[in-house]
Design a protein around this motif. Structure first.
Motif, mmCIF file in Angstrom:
data_model
loop_
_atom_site.group_PDB
_atom_site.id
_atom_site.type_symbol
_atom_site.label_atom_id
_atom_site.label_comp_id
_atom_site.label_asym_id
_atom_site.label_seq_id
_atom_site.Cartn_x
_atom_site.Cartn_y
_atom_site.Cartn_z
ATOM 1 N N THR A 154 1.126 2.011 -10.532
ATOM 2 C CA THR A 154 0.638 2.085 -9.156
ATOM 3 C C THR A 154 -0.794 2.852 -9.168
ATOM 4 O OG1 THR A 154 2.666 2.429 -8.353
ATOM 5 C CG2 THR A 154 1.381 3.669 -6.938
ATOM 6 N N TYR A 155 -1.717 2.468 -8.265
ATOM 7 C CA TYR A 155 -3.032 3.121 -8.300
ATOM 8 C C TYR A 155 -3.515 3.538 -6.957
ATOM 9 C CZ TYR A 155 -3.556 0.153 -12.510
ATOM 10 O OH TYR A 155 -3.305 -0.233 -13.970
ATOM 11 N N THR A 156 -4.237 4.493 -7.063
ATOM 12 C CA THR A 156 -4.900 5.191 -5.827
ATOM 13 C C THR A 156 -6.515 5.311 -6.100
ATOM 14 O OG1 THR A 156 -4.572 7.359 -6.607
ATOM 15 C CG2 THR A 156 -2.771 6.586 -5.326
ATOM 16 N N ALA A 157 -7.109 5.166 -4.823
ATOM 17 C CA ALA A 157 -8.661 5.276 -4.926
ATOM 18 C C ALA A 157 -9.058 6.231 -3.743
ATOM 19 C CB ALA A 157 -9.326 3.989 -4.710
ATOM 20 N N ALA A 158 -10.149 6.905 -3.969
ATOM 21 C CA ALA A 158 -10.616 7.863 -3.254
ATOM 22 C C ALA A 158 -11.013 7.306 -2.100
ATOM 23 C CB ALA A 158 -11.897 8.754 -3.733
ATOM 24 N N PRO A 159 -11.013 8.088 -0.725
ATOM 25 C CA PRO A 159 -11.764 7.534 0.452
ATOM 26 C C PRO A 159 -13.157 7.203 0.352
ATOM 27 C CG PRO A 159 -10.529 9.660 0.750
ATOM 28 C CD PRO A 159 -10.538 9.520 -0.522
ATOM 29 N N HIS A 160 -13.611 6.383 1.016
ATOM 30 C CA HIS A 160 -14.757 5.738 1.144
ATOM 31 C C HIS A 160 -15.389 5.523 2.711
ATOM 32 C CE1 HIS A 160 -18.420 3.214 0.547
ATOM 33 N NE2 HIS A 160 -18.592 3.866 -0.846
ATOM 34 N N PRO A 161 -16.612 5.959 3.110
ATOM 35 C CA PRO A 161 -16.838 5.707 4.619
ATOM 36 C C PRO A 161 -16.799 4.189 5.064
ATOM 37 C CG PRO A 161 -18.699 6.362 3.088
ATOM 38 C CD PRO A 161 -17.499 6.648 2.152
ATOM 39 N N PHE A 162 -16.917 3.387 4.108
ATOM 40 C CA PHE A 162 -17.044 1.889 4.448
ATOM 41 C C PHE A 162 -15.440 1.292 4.453
ATOM 42 C CE2 PHE A 162 -21.510 0.720 2.771
ATOM 43 C CZ PHE A 162 -21.836 1.742 3.568
ATOM 44 N N ASN A 163 -14.562 2.103 3.883
ATOM 45 C CA ASN A 163 -13.342 1.609 3.979
ATOM 46 C C ASN A 163 -12.689 1.295 5.467
ATOM 47 O OD1 ASN A 163 -12.976 2.214 1.509
ATOM 48 N ND2 ASN A 163 -11.322 3.583 1.457
ATOM 49 N N ARG A 164 -11.719 0.227 5.491
ATOM 50 C CA ARG A 164 -11.068 -0.099 6.822
ATOM 51 C C ARG A 164 -9.532 0.197 6.778
ATOM 52 N NH1 ARG A 164 -13.796 -4.788 7.876
ATOM 53 N NH2 ARG A 164 -12.329 -6.194 7.049
ATOM 54 N N SER A 165 -9.009 0.806 7.487
ATOM 55 C CA SER A 165 -7.641 1.122 7.442
ATOM 56 C C SER A 165 -6.667 -0.040 7.417
ATOM 57 C CB SER A 165 -7.176 2.280 8.151
ATOM 58 O OG SER A 165 -8.062 3.341 7.731
ATOM 59 N N GLY A 166 -5.502 -0.311 7.151
ATOM 60 C CA GLY A 166 -4.660 -0.934 7.312
ATOM 61 C C GLY A 166 -3.513 -1.339 5.938
ATOM 62 N N THR A 167 -2.738 -2.362 6.162
ATOM 63 C CA THR A 167 -1.886 -2.641 5.040
ATOM 64 C C THR A 167 -1.521 -4.088 4.966
ATOM 65 O OG1 THR A 167 -0.363 -0.724 5.486
ATOM 66 C CG2 THR A 167 0.596 -2.495 4.397
ATOM 67 N N GLY A 168 -1.820 -4.627 3.806
ATOM 68 C CA GLY A 168 -1.832 -6.223 3.592
ATOM 69 C C GLY A 168 -0.877 -6.213 2.150
ATOM 70 N N THR A 169 -0.076 -7.254 2.234
ATOM 71 C CA THR A 169 0.538 -7.766 0.903
ATOM 72 C C THR A 169 0.358 -9.039 0.779
ATOM 73 O OG1 THR A 169 2.434 -6.215 1.644
ATOM 74 C CG2 THR A 169 2.971 -7.740 0.043
ATOM 75 N N GLY A 170 0.001 -9.386 -0.685
ATOM 76 C CA GLY A 170 -0.285 -10.699 -0.962
ATOM 77 C C GLY A 170 -0.501 -10.845 -2.431
ATOM 78 N N SER A 171 -0.478 -12.036 -3.387
ATOM 79 C CA SER A 171 -0.843 -12.054 -4.832
ATOM 80 C C SER A 171 -2.139 -11.699 -4.811
ATOM 81 C CB SER A 171 -0.736 -13.660 -4.918
ATOM 82 O OG SER A 171 -0.930 -13.771 -6.279
ATOM 83 N N LEU A 172 -2.206 -10.897 -6.159
ATOM 84 C CA LEU A 172 -3.626 -10.131 -6.215
ATOM 85 C C LEU A 172 -4.405 -11.227 -7.136
ATOM 86 C CD1 LEU A 172 -5.102 -7.594 -6.342
ATOM 87 C CD2 LEU A 172 -4.178 -7.005 -8.460
ATOM 88 N N VAL A 173 -5.760 -11.661 -6.582
ATOM 89 C CA VAL A 173 -6.614 -12.666 -7.141
ATOM 90 C C VAL A 173 -8.093 -11.942 -7.116
ATOM 91 C CG1 VAL A 173 -5.180 -14.279 -6.784
ATOM 92 C CG2 VAL A 173 -7.148 -13.691 -4.879
ATOM 93 N N GLY A 174 -8.824 -12.508 -8.119
ATOM 94 C CA GLY A 174 -10.317 -11.973 -8.061
ATOM 95 C C GLY A 174 -11.010 -11.617 -9.422
ATOM 96 N N GLY A 175 -11.688 -10.951 -9.372
ATOM 97 C CA GLY A 175 -12.605 -10.524 -10.639
ATOM 98 C C GLY A 175 -13.889 -10.337 -10.383
ATOM 99 N N ASN A 176 -14.775 -10.896 -11.175
ATOM 100 C CA ASN A 176 -16.235 -10.842 -11.169
ATOM 101 C C ASN A 176 -16.878 -11.734 -10.083
ATOM 102 O OD1 ASN A 176 -19.127 -12.282 -12.344
ATOM 103 N ND2 ASN A 176 -19.057 -10.147 -12.895
#
Length: 297
Positions: A154-176
């Motif tokens: 389980t991971y947390t990240a600090a607030p950032h001024p560009f963040n957009r609030s909300g909740t979403g669920t889905g398969s995790l994909v991505g990378g470089n």
């Protein structure tokens, strides 16, 4: 479901991209052995062909052998660089699908993560052996151990001024980002619809970042996400005439019209803190004024 590792399991270290020597990965070898694992080195470790860890034929043979060997429970890519896309279309994943195992790495290894995702299997985007000796990587190494051995992440990240609030669920994909851009339209391309996408990059010109984001957006890959994690955009470069925006500002511009949650500054990428992410696993992203939280479902 790929089985979690257990003490006594055998894992392989190889390189599908840039060349690397045994001394460069000795810290990683000792670490894996301290976890109770048996380490097998591929033929590409110590091999050299210009920038590569052996020519295409050797790198292909090494990866294929480890994929086919049912006694190998995980394949750890020693480093990134460039070279994985040169061989991936010649890899036979038949036995890998019959006996799945963990594939670990990031950066250029995004090509393998994406291709494996098209097969319906999970993989681990995480720190690679070449980086184990670097200062500040202890937490990254520990999250890799947790991922490999099937412990809770389980991971947390600090607030950032560009963040957009909300909740979403889905398969995790991505990378470089550069690799995902390169894979568009190939057999290794992944659909991002209803998925949590994460992006990171290194050593790119800012206008390249903009060009890649424009392309991803035009190809529909940013429109229907369940959520977006923006990791480190490290060592960005600019021209004599400045582009006028930072990498984060560029990403914000191209995603601001959408409504899914977005977390900027998530600790993944080419920095010492590079949290292990299980690609292909269902995850929930929550973003609010307190920051971001990523939990696997």
């Amino acid at each position: 479901m790929i089985p979690a590792l257990r003490p006594g399991d055998k894992i392989a270290i190889l390189s599908t991209a840039r060349k690397i020597t045994v001394p460069e990965i000795e810290v990683a070898i000792r670490t894996f052995e301290n976890w109770g694992l048996e380490v097998v080195l591929g033929q590409t470790i110590g091999a050299s062909y210009h920038q590569f860890a052996g020519d295409d034929a050797l790198r292909l043979q090494d990866l294929q052998q480890m994929l086919n060997d049912a006694s190998i429970k995980a394949i750890v890519c020693a480093r990134g660089g460039y070279g994985t896309t040169r061989i991936i279309d010649r890899v036979d994943f038949t036995k890998f699908k019959e006996h799945p195992k963990w594939l670990v790495g990031f950066s250029d290894i995004t090509a393998l993560h994406s291709h494996i995702h098209t097969l319906g299997l999970e993989s681990i985007h995480a720190i690679m052996p070449v980086l184990f000796p670097k200062a500040g990587t202890a937490d990254s190494i520990e999250t890799l151990r947790l991922a490999l051995f099937g412990e809770e992440l389980t991971y947390t990240a600090a607030p950032h001024p560009f963040n957009r609030s909300g909740t979403g669920t889905g398969s995790l994909v991505g990378g470089n980002l550069s690799m995902l851009h390169t894979l568009t339209g190939t057999r290794s391309d992944v659909s991002t619809d209803d998925k949590v996408l994460f992006l990171e990059d290194l050593d790119e010109y800012l206008y390249h970042i903009d060009r890649m984001l424009v392309h991803l957006d035009r190809s529909g890959k940013l429109a229907n996400l369940a959520g977006l994690l923006i990791g480190d955009m490290s060592d960005m470069k600019d021209n004599a005439i400045p582009f006028g925006k930072t990498a984060y500002e560029i990403i914000l511009e191209h995603t601001d019209k959408y409504n899914y949650p977005v977390s900027f500054g998530f600790p993944v990428g080419h920095e010492p803190l590079n949290l292990a992410l299980v690609c292909g696993r269902e995850a929930k992203l929550e973003v609010n004024e307190a920051g971001a939280k990523l939990v696997y479902c």
